[in-house]
Design a protein around this motif. Structure first.
Motif, short mmCIF file in Angstrom:
data_model
loop_
_atom_site.label_atom_id
_atom_site.label_comp_id
_atom_site.label_asym_id
_atom_site.label_seq_id
_atom_site.Cartn_x
_atom_site.Cartn_y
_atom_site.Cartn_z
N ARG A 97 0.83 -1.21 0.00
CA ARG A 97 0.00 0.00 0.00
C ARG A 97 0.86 1.26 0.00
NH1 ARG A 97 -4.49 0.26 4.40
NH2 ARG A 97 -2.95 -0.93 5.51
N LEU A 98 1.96 1.22 0.72
CA LEU A 98 2.87 2.37 0.76
C LEU A 98 3.48 2.63 -0.61
CD1 LEU A 98 4.06 4.44 2.74
CD2 LEU A 98 5.91 2.85 3.18
N ASP A 99 3.81 1.57 -1.33
CA ASP A 99 4.35 1.73 -2.69
C ASP A 99 3.31 2.35 -3.62
OD1 ASP A 99 6.85 0.75 -2.11
OD2 ASP A 99 6.39 -1.30 -2.75
N ALA A 100 2.05 1.95 -3.46
CA ALA A 100 1.00 2.41 -4.36
C ALA A 100 0.50 3.82 -4.02
CB ALA A 100 -0.17 1.43 -4.35
N HIS A 101 0.39 4.13 -2.73
CA HIS A 101 -0.21 5.41 -2.29
C HIS A 101 0.62 6.02 -1.16
CE1 HIS A 101 -3.73 4.01 -4.50
NE2 HIS A 101 -3.68 2.90 -3.79
N GLU A 102 1.88 6.28 -1.42
CA GLU A 102 2.78 6.63 -0.33
C GLU A 102 2.34 7.84 0.48
OE1 GLU A 102 6.41 9.07 -1.99
OE2 GLU A 102 6.15 7.25 -3.18
N ILE A 103 1.97 8.93 -0.16
CA ILE A 103 1.66 10.16 0.59
C ILE A 103 0.38 10.01 1.40
CG2 ILE A 103 1.05 12.59 0.36
CD1 ILE A 103 3.14 12.76 -1.86
N SER A 104 -0.68 9.47 0.78
CA SER A 104 -1.93 9.34 1.52
C SER A 104 -1.80 8.35 2.68
CB SER A 104 -3.08 8.93 0.59
OG SER A 104 -2.82 7.66 0.02
N VAL A 105 -1.04 7.28 2.50
CA VAL A 105 -0.84 6.30 3.58
C VAL A 105 -0.08 6.95 4.73
CG1 VAL A 105 0.33 4.16 4.22
CG2 VAL A 105 -1.01 4.25 2.13
N VAL A 119 3.00 1.66 9.78
CA VAL A 119 3.39 2.37 8.55
C VAL A 119 4.84 2.86 8.66
CG1 VAL A 119 2.95 4.43 7.15
CG2 VAL A 119 1.05 2.98 7.86
N LEU A 120 5.23 3.35 9.85
CA LEU A 120 6.63 3.75 10.03
C LEU A 120 7.56 2.56 9.88
CD1 LEU A 120 6.38 6.22 13.07
CD2 LEU A 120 6.63 6.77 10.65
N LEU A 121 7.14 1.40 10.38
CA LEU A 121 7.93 0.18 10.21
C LEU A 121 8.08 -0.17 8.73
CD1 LEU A 121 6.52 -2.16 12.99
CD2 LEU A 121 8.89 -1.49 12.70
N ALA A 122 6.95 -0.16 8.03
CA ALA A 122 6.99 -0.51 6.60
C ALA A 122 7.90 0.45 5.84
CB ALA A 122 5.57 -0.49 6.02
N ALA A 123 7.78 1.75 6.15
CA ALA A 123 8.61 2.75 5.46
C ALA A 123 10.08 2.57 5.82
CB ALA A 123 8.14 4.16 5.82
N GLY A 124 10.37 2.41 7.09
CA GLY A 124 11.76 2.28 7.53
C GLY A 124 12.42 1.02 7.05
N LEU A 125 11.72 -0.11 7.17
CA LEU A 125 12.31 -1.39 6.77
C LEU A 125 12.42 -1.53 5.25
CD1 LEU A 125 10.59 -3.77 9.36
CD2 LEU A 125 12.92 -2.85 9.41
N ALA A 126 11.54 -0.82 4.52
CA ALA A 126 11.59 -0.88 3.06
C ALA A 126 12.59 0.12 2.48
CB ALA A 126 10.20 -0.63 2.48
N GLY A 127 13.20 0.94 3.33
CA GLY A 127 14.18 1.91 2.83
C GLY A 127 13.55 3.10 2.14
N TYR A 128 12.36 3.50 2.60
CA TYR A 128 11.70 4.69 2.05
C TYR A 128 12.63 5.89 2.18
CZ TYR A 128 7.81 7.90 1.22
OH TYR A 128 6.97 8.86 0.69
N PRO A 129 12.76 6.72 1.14
CA PRO A 129 13.74 7.81 1.17
C PRO A 129 13.57 8.74 2.38
CG PRO A 129 12.81 7.58 -1.02
CD PRO A 129 12.02 6.68 -0.13
N TRP A 130 14.66 8.97 3.09
CA TRP A 130 14.66 9.77 4.31
C TRP A 130 14.09 11.17 4.10
CZ3 TRP A 130 15.44 9.01 9.37
CH2 TRP A 130 15.68 10.12 10.17
N GLU A 131 14.53 11.86 3.05
CA GLU A 131 14.10 13.25 2.82
C GLU A 131 12.60 13.32 2.56
OE1 GLU A 131 16.41 11.70 0.90
OE2 GLU A 131 18.24 12.53 1.78
N ARG A 132 12.10 12.39 1.76
CA ARG A 132 10.67 12.38 1.44
C ARG A 132 9.85 12.04 2.69
NH1 ARG A 132 9.74 9.73 -4.02
NH2 ARG A 132 10.12 7.81 -2.89
N PHE A 133 10.33 11.09 3.48
CA PHE A 133 9.63 10.75 4.72
C PHE A 133 9.57 11.96 5.64
CE2 PHE A 133 9.71 9.66 9.17
CZ PHE A 133 8.53 8.97 9.27
N ALA A 134 10.70 12.65 5.81
CA ALA A 134 10.76 13.79 6.72
C ALA A 134 9.78 14.88 6.29
CB ALA A 134 12.18 14.35 6.77
N LEU A 135 9.65 15.10 5.00
CA LEU A 135 8.74 16.13 4.50
C LEU A 135 7.28 15.72 4.68
CD1 LEU A 135 8.57 18.85 3.06
CD2 LEU A 135 8.56 17.61 0.90
#
Length: 198
Positions: A97-105, A119-135
């Motif tokens: 779901r994070l891959d498909a709808h990252e911002i809304s999720v 969701v933080l786990l999914a983002a962190g463990l999947a290597g979601y970009p730090w800068e985009r996550f912070a924003l």
């Protein structure tokens, strides 16, 4: 600096700290703390509402960054040790779901009780970009603080005494949490029944 101003500053620092601790170790009712802070600010110093919003948002944002960094750099082992990771199957579904709808999720995860840490786990463990996550998380934390502050404003509008408004805000937060949990449970049961019938 007057005594009242000093008290307001210490109160806001304590509020931000409580929200930060509750964001890292989800045992404190952080939403209720922000709602109660809004009620107290309106009764004592309406200008302090901005401080409550900033303190709530800052604590939530810092806590989210700590959890994300822990998941990103500490991996599954740290997440399991701290107690953040319990169910790998739902974590995999969240990654999809994070891959498909990252911002809304990411935006809505903070508003759904129990939805933020997975969701933080999914983002962190999947290597979601730090800068985009912070924003995106800055926007999510701000939205979260504004929603819980609005619940506090509702408690203030309903009652004259500060303690009554604080109690009403806490009850409203608990009701929202319970209703959200019931809706999520019903959705999971429906999804499980649907997958069993297929």
């Amino acid at each position: 600096m007057s005594g009242d101003t000093r008290f307001d500053l210490w109160y806001l620092i304590a509020l931000a700290g409580a929200v930060l601790v509750g964001a890292v170790l989800p045992v404190l009712p952080t939403g209720a703390a922000v709602s109660a802070g809004a009620v107290l600010a309106l009764h004592n110093n309406p200008i302090g509402l901005g401080g409550v919003l900033i303190a709530g948002m800052a604590g939530a944002y810092a806590g989210d960054l700590i959890v994300y960094a822990g998941c990103r750099f500490g991996g599954e082992r740290l997440a399991k040790r701290v107690g953040w990771l319990r169910d790998n199957a739902s974590l995999d579904a969240l990654r999809v779901r994070l891959d498909a709808h990252e911002i809304s999720v990411l935006l809505t995860s903070r508003l759904i009780p129990g939805g933020r840490v997975p969701v933080l786990l999914a983002a962190g463990l999947a290597g979601y970009p730090w800068e985009r996550f912070a924003l995106v998380d800055l926007a999510a934390s701000s939205l979260w603080a504004a929603v819980y502050m609005a619940i506090g404003l509702l408690g203030y509008a309903l009652f004259d005494e500060p303690w009554q408004g604080v109690l009403a805000a806490i009850v409203l937060v608990v009701l929202v949490t319970v209703l959200s949990s019931l809706v999520q449970r019903a959705r999971r049961k429906r999804a499980a029944a649907k997958s069993d019938s297929e």
